[in-house]
Scaffold this motif. Structure first.
Motif, PDB file in Angstrom:
ATOM      1  N   UNK A 162      -0.190  -3.655 -14.538  1.00  0.00           N
ATOM      2  CA  UNK A 162      -0.653  -4.017 -15.883  1.00  0.00           C
ATOM      3  C   UNK A 162      -2.110  -4.462 -15.855  1.00  0.00           C
ATOM      4  N   UNK A 163      -2.480  -5.215 -14.837  1.00  0.00           N
ATOM      5  CA  UNK A 163      -3.850  -5.747 -14.734  1.00  0.00           C
ATOM      6  C   UNK A 163      -4.874  -4.616 -14.641  1.00  0.00           C
ATOM      7  N   UNK A 164      -4.566  -3.596 -13.798  1.00  0.00           N
ATOM      8  CA  UNK A 164      -5.515  -2.510 -13.586  1.00  0.00           C
ATOM      9  C   UNK A 164      -5.255  -1.299 -14.490  1.00  0.00           C
ATOM     10  N   UNK A 165      -4.125  -1.310 -15.218  1.00  0.00           N
ATOM     11  CA  UNK A 165      -3.775  -0.204 -16.108  1.00  0.00           C
ATOM     12  C   UNK A 165      -3.755   1.133 -15.366  1.00  0.00           C
ATOM     13  N   UNK A 166      -2.955   1.171 -14.286  1.00  0.00           N
ATOM     14  CA  UNK A 166      -2.825   2.381 -13.467  1.00  0.00           C
ATOM     15  C   UNK A 166      -1.340   2.620 -13.183  1.00  0.00           C
ATOM     16  N   UNK A 167      -0.964   3.830 -12.807  1.00  0.00           N
ATOM     17  CA  UNK A 167       0.446   4.112 -12.509  1.00  0.00           C
ATOM     18  C   UNK A 167       0.906   3.455 -11.215  1.00  0.00           C
ATOM     19  N   UNK A 168       2.202   3.164 -11.173  1.00  0.00           N
ATOM     20  CA  UNK A 168       2.826   2.514 -10.024  1.00  0.00           C
ATOM     21  C   UNK A 168       3.885   3.436  -9.433  1.00  0.00           C
ATOM     22  N   UNK A 169       3.756   3.733  -8.124  1.00  0.00           N
ATOM     23  CA  UNK A 169       4.739   4.510  -7.385  1.00  0.00           C
ATOM     24  C   UNK A 169       5.442   3.574  -6.414  1.00  0.00           C
ATOM     25  N   UNK A 170       6.757   3.544  -6.473  1.00  0.00           N
ATOM     26  CA  UNK A 170       7.557   2.564  -5.741  1.00  0.00           C
ATOM     27  C   UNK A 170       8.482   3.303  -4.779  1.00  0.00           C
ATOM     28  N   UNK A 171       8.277   3.107  -3.453  1.00  0.00           N
ATOM     29  CA  UNK A 171       9.063   3.817  -2.440  1.00  0.00           C
ATOM     30  C   UNK A 171      10.218   2.937  -1.990  1.00  0.00           C
ATOM     31  N   UNK A 172      11.442   3.315  -2.356  1.00  0.00           N
ATOM     32  CA  UNK A 172      12.639   2.532  -2.071  1.00  0.00           C
ATOM     33  C   UNK A 172      13.224   2.968  -0.726  1.00  0.00           C
ATOM     34  N   UNK A 173      13.208   2.056   0.237  1.00  0.00           N
ATOM     35  CA  UNK A 173      13.831   2.305   1.526  1.00  0.00           C
ATOM     36  C   UNK A 173      15.053   1.422   1.755  1.00  0.00           C
ATOM     37  N   UNK A 174      15.323   0.513   0.823  1.00  0.00           N
ATOM     38  CA  UNK A 174      16.468  -0.388   0.936  1.00  0.00           C
ATOM     39  C   UNK A 174      16.957  -0.702  -0.465  1.00  0.00           C
ATOM     40  N   UNK A 175      18.248  -0.576  -0.687  1.00  0.00           N
ATOM     41  CA  UNK A 175      18.822  -0.781  -2.010  1.00  0.00           C
ATOM     42  C   UNK A 175      19.219  -2.240  -2.211  1.00  0.00           C
ATOM     43  N   UNK A 176      18.680  -2.847  -3.230  1.00  0.00           N
ATOM     44  CA  UNK A 176      19.054  -4.192  -3.639  1.00  0.00           C
ATOM     45  C   UNK A 176      19.796  -4.110  -4.960  1.00  0.00           C
ATOM     46  N   UNK A 177      20.773  -4.980  -5.235  1.00  0.00           N
ATOM     47  CA  UNK A 177      21.230  -6.108  -4.405  1.00  0.00           C
ATOM     48  C   UNK A 177      22.286  -5.743  -3.370  1.00  0.00           C
ATOM     49  N   UNK A 178      22.706  -4.469  -3.313  1.00  0.00           N
ATOM     50  CA  UNK A 178      23.800  -4.091  -2.424  1.00  0.00           C
ATOM     51  C   UNK A 178      23.528  -4.434  -0.964  1.00  0.00           C
ATOM     52  N   UNK A 179      22.298  -4.255  -0.510  1.00  0.00           N
ATOM     53  CA  UNK A 179      21.996  -4.519   0.892  1.00  0.00           C
ATOM     54  C   UNK A 179      22.155  -5.997   1.239  1.00  0.00           C
ATOM     55  N   UNK A 180      21.913  -6.887   0.272  1.00  0.00           N
ATOM     56  CA  UNK A 180      22.113  -8.319   0.519  1.00  0.00           C
ATOM     57  C   UNK A 180      23.584  -8.611   0.817  1.00  0.00           C
ATOM     58  N   UNK A 181      24.467  -8.021   0.025  1.00  0.00           N
ATOM     59  CA  UNK A 181      25.889  -8.241   0.243  1.00  0.00           C
ATOM     60  C   UNK A 181      26.366  -7.571   1.519  1.00  0.00           C
ATOM     61  N   UNK A 182      25.870  -6.356   1.795  1.00  0.00           N
ATOM     62  CA  UNK A 182      26.311  -5.610   2.976  1.00  0.00           C
ATOM     63  C   UNK A 182      25.923  -6.317   4.260  1.00  0.00           C
ATOM     64  N   UNK A 183      24.736  -6.920   4.279  1.00  0.00           N
ATOM     65  CA  UNK A 183      24.276  -7.624   5.475  1.00  0.00           C
ATOM     66  C   UNK A 183      24.861  -9.028   5.578  1.00  0.00           C
ATOM     67  N   UNK A 184      25.594  -9.464   4.559  1.00  0.00           N
ATOM     68  CA  UNK A 184      26.194 -10.795   4.580  1.00  0.00           C
ATOM     69  C   UNK A 184      25.250 -11.898   4.175  1.00  0.00           C
ATOM     70  N   UNK A 185      24.039 -11.555   3.714  1.00  0.00           N
ATOM     71  CA  UNK A 185      23.063 -12.581   3.353  1.00  0.00           C
ATOM     72  C   UNK A 185      23.461 -13.308   2.077  1.00  0.00           C
ATOM     73  N   UNK A 186      23.954 -12.548   1.085  1.00  0.00           N
ATOM     74  CA  UNK A 186      24.380 -13.136  -0.189  1.00  0.00           C
ATOM     75  C   UNK A 186      25.661 -12.433  -0.623  1.00  0.00           C
ATOM     76  N   UNK A 187      26.673 -13.203  -0.981  1.00  0.00           N
ATOM     77  CA  UNK A 187      27.934 -12.608  -1.428  1.00  0.00           C
ATOM     78  C   UNK A 187      28.346 -13.086  -2.815  1.00  0.00           C
TER      79      UNK A 187
END
Length: 417
Positions: free
Chosen positions: A124-149
């Motif tokens: 928003x600050x720079x008014x440019x497009x954002x490309x987001x590379x997802x290598x880990x799925x949240x929140x599922x990975x938190x539960x799968x790893x036992x970090x948050x249930x």
């Protein structure tokens, strides 16, 4: 093109984003990296860095650093503080220290998803497009790893994930198995792209001389090498269980090369189970030396926990293994297993199947050298076809141009209105 990369992790920490930044720079793009202070995986700041360290460079690429709480023991509140402190400081200091101008923002997200919060603000600050590379799925990975249930804690995380994805111009997924999940999070098909990981150019087949020091560092015998993070997600207990089952084949040696939260526990289990003659724990090695250790091994090992979230992913080490033309042993499900099987690059059993992993290890040990070499050859051919660095960087570069052109056209339409 002027590109701002936002990543909680960057050099001297070993992550694929380092190579991505260099690859884009080598194609003529101006790259700036916004990141934190290096502390992964040891949990303390690297030597030479302190909380006021603000600028740095890597291979000529300028790095802007913001303070954060180090990971410490990578558990509970300390890890949450690590994640949230980077998100907060990058949001506050990012606009001041990354003045641009920029044409696009790229986010590297192996975990945590909170890295997207400062990127959304900077978009928003720079008014440019954002490309987001997802290598880990949240929140599922938190539960799968036992970090948050707790559902009470997972629900606000899911709201945050939806908030971030809704403000991305492109969401890139490293595995096709991610696509149904991302779609359920409200991302339309036209903003979703498949973009898998690759292996750095340094990962190449090597022929080591018989007296290479790496051969002496590994135990004698048929060496099965696991390389990478020693964490809960890797189901290291499966490896130890398999090692117990292969005691009778004295030549089979299991080698764990890396570091992580489970290292101390694995060391203790090796002693308790009296597996010192079968399992070796070497500690980590520099990234640039790994192809030599791969060449010194007879097979390369990848394991994951049995969980739907992990079945959707292809572990990054698989591409590195394929690139080095070595046979692969796998104990994992879903996309990662399918990749190895489709390539014909090795033997695979189900996640957490210690008996299956032991049987695969014995079968590979008893296979001829020519059969193992053919597995490695097929794996490399599959890598060149599907995960070659230059082909993928070509694809990423095209995504940048597409997103920038669309963003500018949309802006022109709004001004015209």
């Amino acid at each position: 093109m002027r590109i701002l990369i936002v990543s909680q992790y960057f050099w001297p920490e070993n992550f694929r984003v380092n190579d991505l930044a260099v690859g884009l720079r080598d194609r003529g793009h101006e790259i700036t990296v916004l990141t934190g202070l290096p502390n992964y995986p040891e949990g303390r700041l690297y030597s030479g860095y302190h909380l006021l360290s603000a600028t740095d460079s890597f291979d000529g690429i300028p790095i802007v650093r913001v303070p954060l709480v180090s990971r410490g023991n990578s558990r509970g509140l300390r890890l949450a503080a690590n994640y949230s402190s980077f998100a907060a400081s990058a949001s506050l200091l990012g606009p001041l220290r990354c003045r641009g101008p920029f044409d696009a923002i790229f986010v590297f997200e192996p975990s945590p998803i909170t890295v997207g919060l400062p990127a959304v603000w900077l978009r928003r600050w720079h008014n440019v497009p954002l490309l987001f590379w997802v290598l880990d799925l949240w929140p599922e990975s938190l539960a799968a790893a036992g970090a948050v249930r707790s559902p009470w804690l997972l629900r606000p995380v899911e709201h945050m994930v939806r908030y971030i994805y809704a403000r991305c111009d492109r969401v890139l997924v490293q595995s096709r198995g991610f696509i149904p999940h991302i779609t359920r999070q409200g991302v339309p098909d036209e903003r979703l792209r498949y973009f898998p990981s690759w292996a750095e150019e340094l990962f190449q087949p090597l022929d080591l001389p018989p007296d290479a020091p790496e051969r002496r560092e590994l135990p004698p015998g048929f060496r099965i090498l696991f390389a990478g993070n020693l964490g809960a997600s890797q189901s290291l207990e499966t490896i130890l269980d398999a090692a117990e089952r292969t005691r009778g084949v004295s030549q089979i040696r299991w080698v764990l090369m890396g570091d992580g939260r489970q290292r101390a526990a694995i060391e203790a289990q090796i002693r308790e189970r009296r597996l010192q003659a079968t399992v070796s724990l070497t500690g980590p090695r520099p990234l640039e030396t790994m192809p030599r250790y791969f060449a010194a091994a007879d097979a390369l090992l990848v394991t994951l926990k049995r969980d739907p979230i992990f079945a959707r992913t292809i572990p990054g080490k698989v591409q590195s293994y394929l690139a080095c033309r070595k046979p692969i042993l796998g104990a994992l499900d879903g996309e990662g297993a399918a990749c190895i099987r489709t390539a014909g690059a090795g033997l695979v059993c189900a996640a957490e199947d210690a008996a299956g992993l032991a049987a695969s290890a014995v079968a590979l040990y008893r296979a001829s050298a020519a059969e193992r070499a053919e597995m490695g050859r097929r794996g490399r051919a599959y890598f060149d076809e599907n995960f070659h660095r230059e082909r993928l960087l070509d694809r990423l570069q095209a995504m940048f141009y597409e997103a920038v052109a669309e963003h500018r056209a949309t802006g022109a339409l709004r001004r015209g209105a």
